[in-house]
Design a protein around this motif. Structure first.
Motif: not given
Lengths: 231, 119, 487
Positions: A63, A67, A170, A211
């Motif tokens: 992920t 991104v 993140f 996100i």
């Protein structure tokens, strides 16, 4: 000539695919990995949406890459459009203003769509949905404003900074996991809480909110760049 | 008939993939080529989902504590598709921005007419 | 111990931070890639002793494979990661003065993300994760090829994008098949289970994956995009695309063919493919009058040579192939960087416009000459030990077919020598006009660093060859790979 060759190529590919698919019967395949996720996903990550526990738990590194792909595309699009624009004189086209009904409708719907998008990404670990879906919904709210209210523009710096900060959140969450949570990048260092409640699943909601904001601001930036191009 | 029923998702998925590939290979208009790429992407996503499908299965979400973990479809392909969709969108956005620039430079989107670099 | 995941996380975090840095200070952003890659290079060097003892396996998120994603940092992965940060650092120093126009901030971000994607590809131990990082690498290179926004750049970028996207689509279908058959995405897990299914079932997935990755790694006949893209990108990006991007693609092909599938019957096919790529690349390069296109075709040829060496799958040839790969990254980087400034001065990419450059830009011309000699494989430079190891290793196999292929390799070296000497002749022995001018200090630093490396590796090849030898056993020894991931 070219289409004949293409057709032959496709037939060859199709035949190979059929041959291989015969060993993967439809509708009955079950993988060890998938079953493990369903059985212990809740205990491992605290998320009741197993897809989320795979996306942000077991395969969170994917992920992060995902991104980044979107980030790369947004910057790339900006760079390509900016590179050609430099040596052109700006001419402002006059837009016909939208009608009152459209204008008011957009302004009325805009906060509701934002709210819905935020709901989708905040509840990503409990219900279907998540950061990407929520982010796309948020961007659609901005797209509606661009189309319906015409003259309204978002601030570019604001969008870029949101994008930047949420991306950092993140990475920093991952690095915090490396530092305190059992020495693994992106490992969960927060309590998992009770299943099926909003404050559960450790770092998953934090990452999904980051996100959501990132995807929302990125797609809005892309829309903004493209609309600027059409002027 | 049962063959069709059993494999309808595979047939659909590879139908889309092959149609997309054919468009990419034979069409000359850049926008159509980009649409072809997009169709191919859709086919791939459908294929991935079909791989993880379990007959009569439900979504792998325990929306309340009572839900039992029987007959849930494989969550991994769904996670992969989520990623693949985002990547598809990213490529699509980039391709369209290139198409805009290409049109500005050449005044056409016909790939047959854009051949300055062939030696 | 330092954690190898920082090789990916830190540049990524810095790339996300660039807009914030930009709003604080415009000037600082140019130095972010330099800092990130410097950090990576130091980290790689610090990891060398630990990795030589035992490969490091990092389970991300704390989930054990095959349930979580893992990074596998063996000698091979570390070699590539080190090479990426080294070439990246040198080129980022060069870019400081070379990239002046256009959206500079975006250039530096894309550049950093491209290298992060490449690092991810070489370190990951998960098939789908490899795909994701591969996409980062590809998408940022599509955008960077079109950086100048001129006709050639946009045209080649769109060609590259279409072919690359079809390629990654095929790769994804292949990954889908693999997941359908084995129910796992972890490369070590698949490698362990590969013997449980019939080989004929694996044929189509393997072809799809190799074809998909083959687009990026420029294996014939999937390399139509390369000459256009490499010649119309900014020279600094050409250096990275030629020196890093296609090598990383080749790494992915090798990893999948050797480690994941490990079906030794098809290696000879790849050897043929390699020779075919080599000959076509070199012959097309010979026919070019545009210097950047010539260098681009020469990259195709070199990739063919490296593929040939890897496909022979003995310790000697793989070591030689990897040596040649290191040499290609450094020398082709040097060639593109020096050609970049010569083109900048003369304003044209034609070889004839470089006449007399040896007097006008002595240092840059010297850099070009060193790079060319090294790529051809002349003794005091880094190209010699690589080619020597490949040829001697291939002859050791003692098969008639392979001996013939080695003959073709030598023939292609002659072709390569001819076209490079043509350029060098133009540089030194033809008259041209124009005043004497130096390249900027940053470019000179970059070129001198690469020249020193080439000579050092040529004089002391043993230093690198020992490391490459353990890297080649990392690539060929499938069982120890599986063993160290799935403890």
């Amino acid at each position: 000539m070219r289409s004949v060759f293409s057709l032959i190529l496709l037939v060859v590919i199709g035949a190979g695919v059929v041959f291989t698919l015969s060993s993967i019967p439809f509708g009955s395949t079950s993988s060890d990995v998938g079953e493990y996720y369903i059985d212990s996903g809740r205990a491992d990550t605290g998320a009741t949406n197993i897809v989320t526990s795979v996306v942000v738990g077991y395969r969170a590194f994917d992920t992060l890459g995902e991104v980044t792909v979107l980030f790369v595309a947004a910057i790339g699009l900006g760079a390509i459009l900016a590179a050609g624009r430099e040596n052109e004189e700006k001419k402002k086209a006059e837009w016909e203003p939208a009608s009152l009904v459209l204008y008011t409708g957009c302004r009325f719907l805009f906060p509701l769509i934002l709210l819905f998008g935020a709901y989708v990404f905040i509840h990503g670990h409990l219900t279907p949905g998540g950061g990407f879906q929520g982010g796309a919904i948020i961007a659609s709210a901005f797209l509606m404003v661009y189309l319906g209210c015409r003259k309204k523009r978002i601030s570019k710096t604001w969008a870029r900074n949101t994008e930047s900060i949420s991306g950092l959140v993140f990475v920093v969450t991952g690095l915090t996991g490396l530092a305190v949570g059992g020495h693994y990048f992106l490992s969960n260092f927060l309590p998992e809480g009770t299943l099926n409640t909003l404050f559960s699943a450790g770092i998953i909601p934090i990452i999904y909110i980051a996100i959501g904001l990132k995807v929302g601001s990125e797609l809005t930036g892309v829309i903004d760049d493209l609309i600027e191009e059409s002027e | 008939m049962s063959f069709l029923q059993n494999n309808i998702y595979y047939i659909g998925a590879f139908g889309l993939i092959l149609i997309g590939l054919l468009i990419v290979l034979v069409k000359h208009n850049l926008i159509k080529v980009i649409i072809g790429l997009s169709i191919m992407d859709t086919g791939i996503n459908l294929f991935l989902i079909a791989i993880g499908y379990l007959r009569n299965g439900t979504a792998p979400i325990f929306s309340s504590p009572e839900v039992e973990s029987v007959l849930m479809v494989d969550p991994v392909p769904q996670a992969l598709v989520l990623t693949a969709i985002v990547i598809g969108v990213a490529v699509l956005a980039l391709a369209l921005s290139l198409a805009i620039r290409l049109y500005k430079h050449f005044g056409t989107l016909d790939l047959r007419k854009i051949k300055e670099l062939k030696w | 111990m330092v954690n190898p995941v920082l090789l990916i996380a830190v540049p990524l975090g810095l790339a996300f931070m660039v807009p914030l840095i930009d709003s604080a200070s415009r000037k600082l952003t140019r130095f972010v890639p330099v800092a990130a890659l410097m950090f990576n290079l130091i980290l790689c060097i610090r990891l060398i002793p630990a990795v030589l003892e035992n490969p490091i396996v990092i389970n991300l998120g704390g989930f054990t494979p095959p349930f979580g994603i893992n990074l596998f940092v063996g000698p091979l992965g570390l070699l590539f990661a080190g090479l990426i940060s080294l070439a990246g650092l040198v080129v980022s120093i060069y870019s400081l003065s070379y990239i002046k126009n256009g959206p500079v901030v975006k250039y530096h971000m894309l550049y950093m993300l491209l290298l992060t994607g490449a690092t991810g590809v070489v370190l990951t131990g998960d098939l789908f994760n490899l795909f994701v990082f591969f996409e980062i690498l590809c998408i940022s290179s599509y955008a960077l090829v079109a950086y100048h926004g001129d006709r050639a750049g946009i045209e080649s970028s769109i060609k590259y994008l279409i072919q690359g996207t079809v390629g990654s689509g095929l790769l994804l279908i292949g990954i889908g098949f693999i997941y359908g058959i084995f129910g796992t995405l972890n490369m070590a897990d698949i490698a362990m289970k590969i013997a449980t299914v019939e080989q004929s079932t694996l044929f189509v997935p393997m072809i799809l994956m190799v074809a998909g990755l083959g687009v990026e790694s420029a294996i014939f006949p999937l390399n139509a995009w390369l000459p256009d893209a490499h010649s119309s990108a900014p020279s600094s990006i050409s250096a990275i695309l030629s020196g890093i991007a296609i090598e990383v693609g080749l790494y992915a092909v090798a990893r999948i063919v050797f480690t994941v599938f490990g079906i030794s019957d098809i290696y000879l096919f790849f050897a043929f493919l390699g020779i075919l790529t080599l000959l076509i690349g070199e012959m097309c390069a010979f026919a070019q009058s545009n210097i950047k296109r010539m260098l681009a075709y020469s990259s195709i040829g070199q990739i063919g040579l490296i593929l040939f060496a890897l496909a022979l799958a003995t310790n000697n040839t793989v070591t030689g192939g990897l040596f040649q790969l290191v040499n290609h990254t450094i020398s082709k980087g040097l060639l593109f960087l020096s050609a970049g400034y010569m083109i900048y001065r003369s304003g044209s990419m034609e070889i004839s416009s470089l006449n007399g450059m040896g007097k006008r830009m002595p240092l840059t011309s010297l850099a070009f000459t060193v790079g060319a000699f090294s790529l051809v494989g002349l003794p005091p430079f880094a190209g010699f030990p690589g080619k020597f190891l490949i040829v001697s290793g291939a002859l050791l196999k003692g098969q008639m077919v392979i001996n013939i292929l080695v003959g073709l390799v030598l023939l292609s070296t002659v072709i390569e020598g001819t076209y490079f000497f043509r350029v060098i002749q133009a540089l030194y022995f033809k008259d041209g006009n124009g005043e004497r001018k130096r390249a900027p200090a940053t470019a000179v630093t970059a070129m001198i660093t690469l020249m020193i490396l080439i000579v050092a590796l040529g004089v002391y090849p043993k230093f690198l060859a020992d490391f490459l030898s353990s890297a080649s056993s990392d690539l060929l020894d499938k069982m120890s790979y599986v063993g160290s991931v799935l403890k």
